[in-house]
Every structure is written in structure tokens, then in C-alpha cells.
Design a protein around this motif. Structure first.
Motif, short mmCIF file in Angstrom:
data_model
loop_
_atom_site.label_atom_id
_atom_site.label_comp_id
_atom_site.label_asym_id
_atom_site.label_seq_id
_atom_site.Cartn_x
_atom_site.Cartn_y
_atom_site.Cartn_z
N PRO A 76 76.90 -12.01 121.06
CA PRO A 76 78.20 -12.35 121.64
C PRO A 76 78.04 -13.37 122.76
O PRO A 76 77.11 -13.27 123.57
CB PRO A 76 78.72 -11.01 122.17
CG PRO A 76 78.00 -9.98 121.36
CD PRO A 76 76.65 -10.56 121.09
N GLU A 77 78.93 -14.33 122.80
CA GLU A 77 78.81 -15.42 123.76
C GLU A 77 78.66 -14.93 125.19
O GLU A 77 77.83 -15.45 125.95
CB GLU A 77 80.04 -16.33 123.64
CG GLU A 77 79.97 -17.56 124.52
CD GLU A 77 81.13 -18.51 124.28
OE1 GLU A 77 81.81 -18.85 125.27
OE2 GLU A 77 81.36 -18.89 123.11
N GLU A 78 79.47 -13.92 125.59
CA GLU A 78 79.40 -13.45 126.97
C GLU A 78 78.05 -12.83 127.29
O GLU A 78 77.58 -12.87 128.44
CB GLU A 78 80.53 -12.44 127.26
CG GLU A 78 80.50 -11.17 126.41
CD GLU A 78 81.20 -11.31 125.07
OE1 GLU A 78 81.47 -10.28 124.44
OE2 GLU A 78 81.50 -12.47 124.68
N GLU A 79 77.39 -12.26 126.27
CA GLU A 79 76.07 -11.66 126.48
C GLU A 79 74.99 -12.74 126.54
O GLU A 79 74.06 -12.65 127.33
CB GLU A 79 75.75 -10.66 125.36
CG GLU A 79 76.63 -9.42 125.38
CD GLU A 79 76.50 -8.65 126.68
OE1 GLU A 79 75.36 -8.52 127.18
OE2 GLU A 79 77.54 -8.19 127.20
N VAL A 80 75.11 -13.75 125.69
CA VAL A 80 74.14 -14.85 125.68
C VAL A 80 74.16 -15.58 127.01
O VAL A 80 73.11 -15.95 127.55
CB VAL A 80 74.42 -15.82 124.52
CG1 VAL A 80 73.46 -17.02 124.58
CG2 VAL A 80 74.30 -15.12 123.18
N LYS A 81 75.35 -15.76 127.57
CA LYS A 81 75.47 -16.48 128.84
C LYS A 81 74.80 -15.75 130.00
O LYS A 81 74.48 -16.34 131.02
CB LYS A 81 76.95 -16.73 129.17
CG LYS A 81 77.56 -17.88 128.40
CD LYS A 81 78.95 -18.20 128.94
CE LYS A 81 79.50 -19.48 128.35
NZ LYS A 81 80.80 -19.86 128.94
N LYS A 82 74.57 -14.45 129.84
CA LYS A 82 73.91 -13.68 130.90
C LYS A 82 72.40 -13.86 130.88
O LYS A 82 71.71 -13.52 131.83
CB LYS A 82 74.24 -12.18 130.73
CG LYS A 82 75.70 -11.83 130.97
CD LYS A 82 75.94 -10.34 130.72
CE LYS A 82 77.41 -9.98 130.88
NZ LYS A 82 77.64 -8.54 130.58
N LYS A 83 71.88 -14.40 129.77
CA LYS A 83 70.44 -14.58 129.64
C LYS A 83 70.00 -15.85 130.35
O LYS A 83 70.81 -16.74 130.64
CB LYS A 83 70.05 -14.65 128.15
CG LYS A 83 70.51 -13.47 127.32
CD LYS A 83 70.08 -13.61 125.88
CE LYS A 83 70.76 -12.59 124.97
NZ LYS A 83 70.56 -11.21 125.38
N LYS A 84 68.72 -15.94 130.63
CA LYS A 84 68.15 -17.17 131.19
C LYS A 84 68.07 -18.19 130.07
O LYS A 84 67.38 -17.99 129.07
CB LYS A 84 66.76 -16.89 131.74
CG LYS A 84 66.03 -18.11 132.26
CD LYS A 84 66.65 -18.65 133.54
CE LYS A 84 66.36 -17.77 134.73
NZ LYS A 84 66.79 -18.37 136.00
#
Length: 253
Positions: A76-84
Motif C-alpha cells: 500500500p502506498e501509505e506503507e511504502v512511503k514510511k520506508k527508507k
């Protein structure tokens, strides 16, 4: 650590990530490399992933849409954005020890490998990517820099090397260049190994290695020596004596 690699040339990575120390780390489940072919997310029937730049200029620029699709395939985009999320770029922050150790603490990261003249800036802005460089020179793409980063970071992940000391005791990580190393036989091509390395006196061996490293750093990387000298450190009387000797300008015997 799980590392997602977005690239136009995934086949470049397997000889590196599946061999030697990185390969063994993968077999142990310490490293999990996920190679993502950006072209797979192109809406063009020819899997086109680049186009001419607005404003003119030579070369091609990687399209935003296939990269967006590749990133969204991770989760999910919101989860990917939390990654480095890193973008290998010659205009990025220089990769150094501090950055490497910081990245090694991540559980998951994403690396985008650019190609041609780079990627559409909107990719970097939308996904808040951190640009990282391995040096002031240009390569044909971001794949080789990504391999350098992965190799350097992996060494600091517990379990990848035999001992954690192996990661921190070497060369630049100690603040100095690594001392000269020798192995069997004791004499080869008329050259012999320094006698001090055979006497069994660990103190004398340490002092020889320390002096050797100091001298090499002074002669080859004075910038590193200057930085090392600025750092507060506890030196023994013998180490201080050797440092004074080296700084007086004596050459390595």
C-alpha cells in the motif's frame, strides 16, 4: 533486512547478491533481496520506460508512471512511503560511515536505480526519496552504486559477517587506513614478512600495526588523518610516542 531494488537491469544484481558473503546472508534469511523490473509496470506495448526531456537536451529521462507502479507493487502506498527510499544519484549526499550504519539499522528499504539522464523529478518529490551518491563521478546507471551501498550496509547487519568486530575494525572504520597484511609463506619472491609479526608479543604487534596504519594514512589520505586527530581518543604512552614520531615526518621503513 529486506531490500527492494527498482531497476531496468535486474540481471546485473544476481552475480553480486547471490554470491560470497551476501549470498550466504541471503541463504540464512538475514538478507532478502527483491528485484523489481521497472519495465513490467509500463503501459506502453513495448514496455517503454523513458522519454525525451522537456526543455530539450541530450539523452532520455525515465518516466514517472512505471516507477510509481513498481513502488506500489511493494505494498500500500501509505506503507511504502514510511520506508527508507533511496535514489542512487551523483547529486546526492555522499555515502559515508554514518549513513551506512544508520541504514543498517533499517528493517526494510527501497533503492531506485536511475538510468540515462535520470528520472522524472516528480518521482523523487512524491515519494520523498533520499538521494545518495558514492562519489563525484558519473556511471551509466544506478545499479553499480546500489550494489556498493548494499554491500557496505550489509556488513553492519548482525550475522552477515563472522563477528561484528570484522565490520568495525577494518581500514577507514577505525579512522585510519588498514595496516599492511601478510600470509604464508614467510618469504616470497625474495621478500620477507616483518619479523615483529612472528615474535608472539601482542603489544609489539599492535604497536607495529598502529604505526604502519598511521604512516600510510599520513602519506595517502592526510584528510582522514586530520579528521582522526580531531577526534578525542585515549592513547597509551607508547601510542602517543609513535604518533609524535609519525607527525614529525618520518617515513615508513
Amino acid at each position: 533486512m529486506k531490500i527492494h531494488i527498482l531497476t531496468l537491469f535486474p540481471e546485473m544484481f544476481t552475480p553480486v547478491t547471490e554470491a560470497s558473503i551476501l549470498g550466504r546472508a541471503g541463504e540464512k534469511g538475514i538478507l532478502d533481496i527483491n528485484l523489481i523490473q521497472i519495465r513490467d509496470f509500463s503501459n506502453d506495448k513495448h514496455n517503454k520506460a523513458d522519454d525525451t526531456p522537456f526543455g530539450g537536451g541530450v539523452g532520455m529521462v525515465m518516466l514517472a508512471d512505471p516507477i510509481f507502479g513498481a513502488l506500489r507493487s511493494i505494498g500500500p502506498e501509505e506503507e511504502v512511503k514510511k520506508k527508507k527510499i533511496l535514489y542512487m544519484s551523483p547529486r546526492g549526499k555522499m555515502l559515508d560511515q554514518k549513513t551506512i550504519e544508520s541504514l543498517a539499522a533499517e528493517k526494510e528499504m527501497v533503492i531506485l536505480c536511475g538510468h540515462y539522464e535520470g528520472v522524472d523529478q516528480r518521482v523523487l518529490d512524491y515519494w520523498d526519496m533520499e538521494e545518495v551518491s558514492i562519489g563525484d563521478y558519473i556511471l551509466t546507471g544506478g545499479e553499480l552504486p546500489a550494489m556498493v551501498l548494499i554491500d557496505a550496509v550489509s556488513r553492519f547487519i548482525p550475522g552477515v559477517l563472522g563477528t561484528q568486530e570484522s565490520a568495525t575494525d577494518e581500514s577507514i572504520y577505525s579512522g585510519l587506513l588498514e595496516c599492511d597484511q601478510y600470509t604464508k609463506p614467510r618469504e616470497y619472491a625474495g621478500m620477507t614478512v616483518p619479523e615483529v609479526l612472528f615474535n608472539g608479543n601482542h603489544k609489539l604487534i599492535h604497536l607495529w600495526q598502529y604505526e604502519n596504519a598511521l604512516t600510510l594514512t599520513r602519506d595517502r589520505r592526510p584528510d582522514l588523518l586530520e579528521k582522526w586527530l580531531r577526534e578525542e581518543k585515549k592513547l597509551t604512552k607508547d601510542e602517543k610516542k609513535i604518533l609524535d614520531k609519525i607527525m614529525s615526518g618520518e617515513q615508513l621503513p
